[in-house]
Write a protein that holds these residues in place. Structure first.
Motif: not given
Length: 305
Positions: A204, A207-208, A211, A268
């Protein structure tokens, strides 16, 4: 002159981990005029072995990897009887609770404590039943957060009068350097300190990072910690596939030296007991982005310093 209280703290190993770092911190604060505290690592030693040797009265490494081993039981009984401990304090790690609890009971120890560091989920009814029975032999069960002790109490049927919450703590002075200038210099560096295991959800974070990096190419990302090799390989492949540059720092003994190189600290995890790293981020003056899980909500409040 009063006789010292003899305490045995039992862990699985002496590697780098939250339990071991908490225990080292506690050992540095012990009143040595009142207590003799020994350390027993049932499975193996580790990189923190020398630090434990400095702070504990004695360190014993049994070197037994097998679960529920008769050999482990006999070794522990011999150790406890030889040193005549007043208290045996067992840290719940790697299924060492059953054999350690039974050994302390056989050795007629009056005060047996079990400390839970995580909201553990038993993998079989047999294991759950065994721990329920053995827990009845203990004087007190300790949880590192209300979330942990409530979960453990419910699962093991522990009455409220035998439960205690003792929060994790850190040696805040280790993080009390002048860090404001470094915070300005490293404000665009985002780090996650975690063991590489499934519930830390490092995927996670990656993936963040994708972004954020699509908007801010100047931001740097680091993962600090070691763990499962196959999982780390899969995470590296994920970062490569997403085109995210991650600095994989690896295992670090003095975590405070790394934290001062960050601008934001991240957690996370899907589950935790009481994450030491949140306390370390706070002591280092870092802004924190964390998953919303019960133990974190006991110490952090959304949008507040």
């Amino acid at each position: 002159m009063h006789q010292k209280i003899k305490v045995l703290r039992v862990v699985s190993n002496l590697g780098i981990g939250g339990v071991q770092r908490q225990l080292l911190s506690v050992l540095s604060k012990i009143d040595n005029s009142r207590f003799d505290v020994d350390i027993c690592a049932v499975r193996r030693g580790g990189v923190l072995e020398a630090e434990f040797a400095k702070r504990a009265s004695s360190v014993y490494i049994l070197g037994i990897e097998t679960k529920y081993s008769l050999r482990a039981l006999m070794k522990l009984v011999a150790l406890i009887k030889r040193n005549r401990y007043d208290i045996v304090h067992i840290h719940r790690m790697d299924d060492i609770v059953p054999v350690c609890t039974l050994a302390a009971h056989i050795s007629n120890v009056d005060n047996i404590l079990i400390q839970h560091h995580f909201p553990y989920h038993w993998k079989s009814r047999r294991k759950l039943f065994m721990e329920k029975v053995l827990t009845k032999l203990c004087s007190r069960i300790i949880g590192v957060s209300h979330h942990v002790i409530n979960h453990t109490g419910k699962m093991l049927g522990i009455p409220a009068n035998r439960r205690t919450v003792i929060y994790n703590g850190i040696e805040a002075n280790r993080y009390a350097k002048s860090h404001h200038q470094k915070r300005i210099q490293n404000g665009d560096s985002i780090g996650l300190v975690a063991r590489i295991v499934y519930f830390k959800r490092i995927g996670d974070f990656i993936k963040a990072a994708k972004i954020v990096s699509d908007v801010r190419r100047d931001v740097k990302f680091s993962v600090i910690g070691s763990g499962e090799k196959d999982r780390k390989k899969a995470l590296r492949n994920l970062a490569t596939a997403l085109g995210v540059d991650i600095n994989w720092v690896g295992e670090v003994v003095n975590i405070e030296d790394v934290l001062f190189q960050l601008g934001i600290g991240v957690l996370c995890s899907s589950e935790e007991g009481m994450p030491n790293v949140i306390l370390e981020y706070m002591a280092s003056g870092l802004p924190i982005v964390s998953s919303k899980i019960p133990p974190v909500e006991e110490i952090l409040h959304h949008g507040k310093a």
